[in-house]
Design a protein around this motif. Structure first.
Motif, PDB file in Angstrom:
ATOM      1  N   ASN A  79      -3.359  -1.101   8.023  1.00  0.00           N
ATOM      2  CA  ASN A  79      -4.678  -1.573   7.634  1.00  0.00           C
ATOM      3  C   ASN A  79      -5.108  -2.708   8.566  1.00  0.00           C
ATOM      4  O   ASN A  79      -4.270  -3.442   9.069  1.00  0.00           O
ATOM      5  CB  ASN A  79      -4.522  -2.075   6.174  1.00  0.00           C
ATOM      6  CG  ASN A  79      -5.730  -2.810   5.664  1.00  0.00           C
ATOM      7  OD1 ASN A  79      -5.842  -4.018   5.869  1.00  0.00           O
ATOM      8  ND2 ASN A  79      -6.604  -2.113   5.016  1.00  0.00           N
TER       9      ASN A  79
ATOM     10  N   ASP B 131       0.839  -1.205   0.000  1.00  0.00           N
ATOM     11  CA  ASP B 131       0.000   0.000   0.000  1.00  0.00           C
ATOM     12  C   ASP B 131       0.875   1.257   0.000  1.00  0.00           C
ATOM     13  O   ASP B 131       0.377   2.360  -0.092  1.00  0.00           O
ATOM     14  CB  ASP B 131      -0.936  -0.004   1.218  1.00  0.00           C
ATOM     15  CG  ASP B 131      -0.198   0.176   2.532  1.00  0.00           C
ATOM     16  OD1 ASP B 131       1.026  -0.053   2.578  1.00  0.00           O
ATOM     17  OD2 ASP B 131      -0.842   0.534   3.523  1.00  0.00           O
ATOM     18  N   ILE B 132       2.180   1.051   0.090  1.00  0.00           N
ATOM     19  CA  ILE B 132       3.102   2.193   0.070  1.00  0.00           C
ATOM     20  C   ILE B 132       3.960   2.054  -1.196  1.00  0.00           C
ATOM     21  O   ILE B 132       4.233   0.948  -1.639  1.00  0.00           O
ATOM     22  CB  ILE B 132       3.946   2.229   1.372  1.00  0.00           C
ATOM     23  CG1 ILE B 132       4.635   3.571   1.561  1.00  0.00           C
ATOM     24  CG2 ILE B 132       4.964   1.095   1.448  1.00  0.00           C
ATOM     25  CD1 ILE B 132       3.741   4.605   2.154  1.00  0.00           C
TER      26      ILE B 132
HETATM   27  P1  ADP Z   1       0.905  -4.206   3.001  1.00  0.00           P
HETATM   28  O1  ADP Z   1      -0.494  -4.517   3.471  1.00  0.00           O
HETATM   29  O2  ADP Z   1       0.938  -3.620   1.637  1.00  0.00           O
HETATM   30  O3  ADP Z   1       1.845  -5.350   3.172  1.00  0.00           O
HETATM   31  P2  ADP Z   1       1.595  -2.680   5.439  1.00  0.00           P
HETATM   32  O4  ADP Z   1       0.483  -1.753   5.799  1.00  0.00           O
HETATM   33  O5  ADP Z   1       1.790  -3.922   6.214  1.00  0.00           O
HETATM   34  O6  ADP Z   1       1.507  -2.978   3.872  1.00  0.00           O
HETATM   35  O7  ADP Z   1       3.023  -1.869   5.468  1.00  0.00           O
HETATM   36  C1  ADP Z   1       3.233  -0.665   4.800  1.00  0.00           C
HETATM   37  C2  ADP Z   1       3.034   0.529   5.759  1.00  0.00           C
HETATM   38  O8  ADP Z   1       4.190   0.668   6.594  1.00  0.00           O
HETATM   39  C3  ADP Z   1       2.940   1.879   5.080  1.00  0.00           C
HETATM   40  O9  ADP Z   1       1.668   2.179   4.568  1.00  0.00           O
HETATM   41  C4  ADP Z   1       3.336   2.852   6.215  1.00  0.00           C
HETATM   42  O10 ADP Z   1       2.199   3.266   6.938  1.00  0.00           O
HETATM   43  C5  ADP Z   1       4.191   2.000   7.135  1.00  0.00           C
HETATM   44  N1  ADP Z   1       5.562   2.526   7.244  1.00  0.00           N
HETATM   45  C6  ADP Z   1       6.201   2.766   8.427  1.00  0.00           C
HETATM   46  N2  ADP Z   1       7.441   3.254   8.215  1.00  0.00           N
HETATM   47  C7  ADP Z   1       7.623   3.335   6.866  1.00  0.00           C
HETATM   48  C8  ADP Z   1       8.727   3.736   6.037  1.00  0.00           C
HETATM   49  N3  ADP Z   1       9.895   4.156   6.544  1.00  0.00           N
HETATM   50  N4  ADP Z   1       8.563   3.667   4.688  1.00  0.00           N
HETATM   51  C9  ADP Z   1       7.401   3.196   4.147  1.00  0.00           C
HETATM   52  N5  ADP Z   1       6.332   2.800   4.898  1.00  0.00           N
HETATM   53  C10 ADP Z   1       6.427   2.867   6.242  1.00  0.00           C
END
Ligand code: ADP
Length: 254
Positions: free
Chosen positions: A201, A164-165
């Motif tokens: 999430n 999601d990032i």
């Molecule tokens: P997914 O469901 O796609 O695996 P997650 O929600 O588990 O994703 O992990 C991604 C989230 O981690 C990002 O949306 C952000 O809120 C958080 N995050 C914390 N620190 C960082 C960072 N340094 N760079 C990118 N994301 C970060």
């Protein structure tokens, strides 16, 4: 042929508590496109719990309920993948693994032989944790670590995490407006690996830390990881097909 693993997280695959069907179709289209461009693709897919929850809304805070939801949702999720890959005349398959598979060389060899055979026949292996016997990734990790093991032990050059990032930042971009994207990372500090878990999430359990742990494992085994946006696939297509690194973070040894 270049073998890669694509891991897609819960947040990307779900919308309002159910599977996001349009995003699932876009992902399938991407994999079909990658196959045409000479890639062998193994998919590690989350989303089973959400697929189950749309049928039976059990309390997700309880681990046994999440296991039950995954058991309900896994065949539904695979059916969706089968339908979408079917549009392109491509077969897909279900491979359920638990983390301890990777502790036994014999088990790794059996699983690899099956996966090699699927790929030789242009069948897409869709891997998930076997949540009824192994709850590690269900509790924490959202398949980030599993996908790193899959990439290493099944001999893929690269793990692509669709999140999601859109990249790894120097600090959490949801908390700090001045966070800066990192394009290439050669090394991950111990401090970064120990940071707090920060999933974004209700379905996600990993956050950035489990992605960094996955990247660290792969760097130590001389493999690469690419973290990119799973909602908008422009950066991943550009990186893998046009071979232009515009967005996303590449973790690679220097
Ligand atoms: P997914 O469901 O796609 O695996 P997650 O929600 O588990 O994703 O992990 C991604 C989230 O981690 C990002 O949306 C952000 O809120 C958080 N995050 C914390 N620190 C960082 C960072 N340094 N760079 C990118 N994301 C970060």
């Amino acid at each position: 042929m270049e073998r890669i693993v694509i891991k897609v997280g819960s947040h990307v695959l779900t919308e309002n508590g159910a599977v996001a069907r349009v995003r699932l179709l876009r992902l399938v289209e991407l994999i079909v496109d990658l196959q045409k461009n000479g890639y062998e693709v193994i998919l590690v897919s989350s989303g089973a719990v959400a697929a189950g929850y749309s049928q039976l809304p059990l309390d997700k805070k309880i681990v046994a309920n999440r296991q039950a939801l995954a058991a309900i949702g896994q065949p539904l999720l695979l059916k969706m993948y089968q339908e979408k890959f079917g549009i392109f005349g491509i077969l897909c398959s279900q491979v359920l693994l638990s983390a301890d598979v990777f502790e036994y060389p014999g088990h790794i060899a059996h699983a690899k032989a099956a996966i090699d055979t699927l790929l030789e026949n242009k069948v897409v292996p869709i891997i998930n944790e076997n949540d009824t016997v192994s709850i590690e990734e269900l509790v924490f990790g959202d398949n980030d670590r599993l996908s790193a093991h899959v990439a290493h032990y099944f001999d893929a050059e690269l793990l692509v995490i669709l999140s999601d990032i859109n990249a790894y930042y120097d600090k959490d971009p949801h908390k700090f407006t001045d966070a800066k994207q990192r394009s290439i990372v050669h090394e991950i500090d111990e401090e970064e690996l120990q940071a707090e878990h920060s999933p974004n999430n209700a379905f996600a359990t990993g956050g950035i830390v489990t992605k960094l742990q996955a990247a660290d494992f792969l760097l130590k085994h001389n493999r690469k990881m690419f973290l990119a946006n799973g909602f908008d696939l422009t950066d991943v297509k550009s990186f893998l097909i046009q071979k232009v690194h515009q967005g996303g973070t590449l973790f690679v040894n220097g």
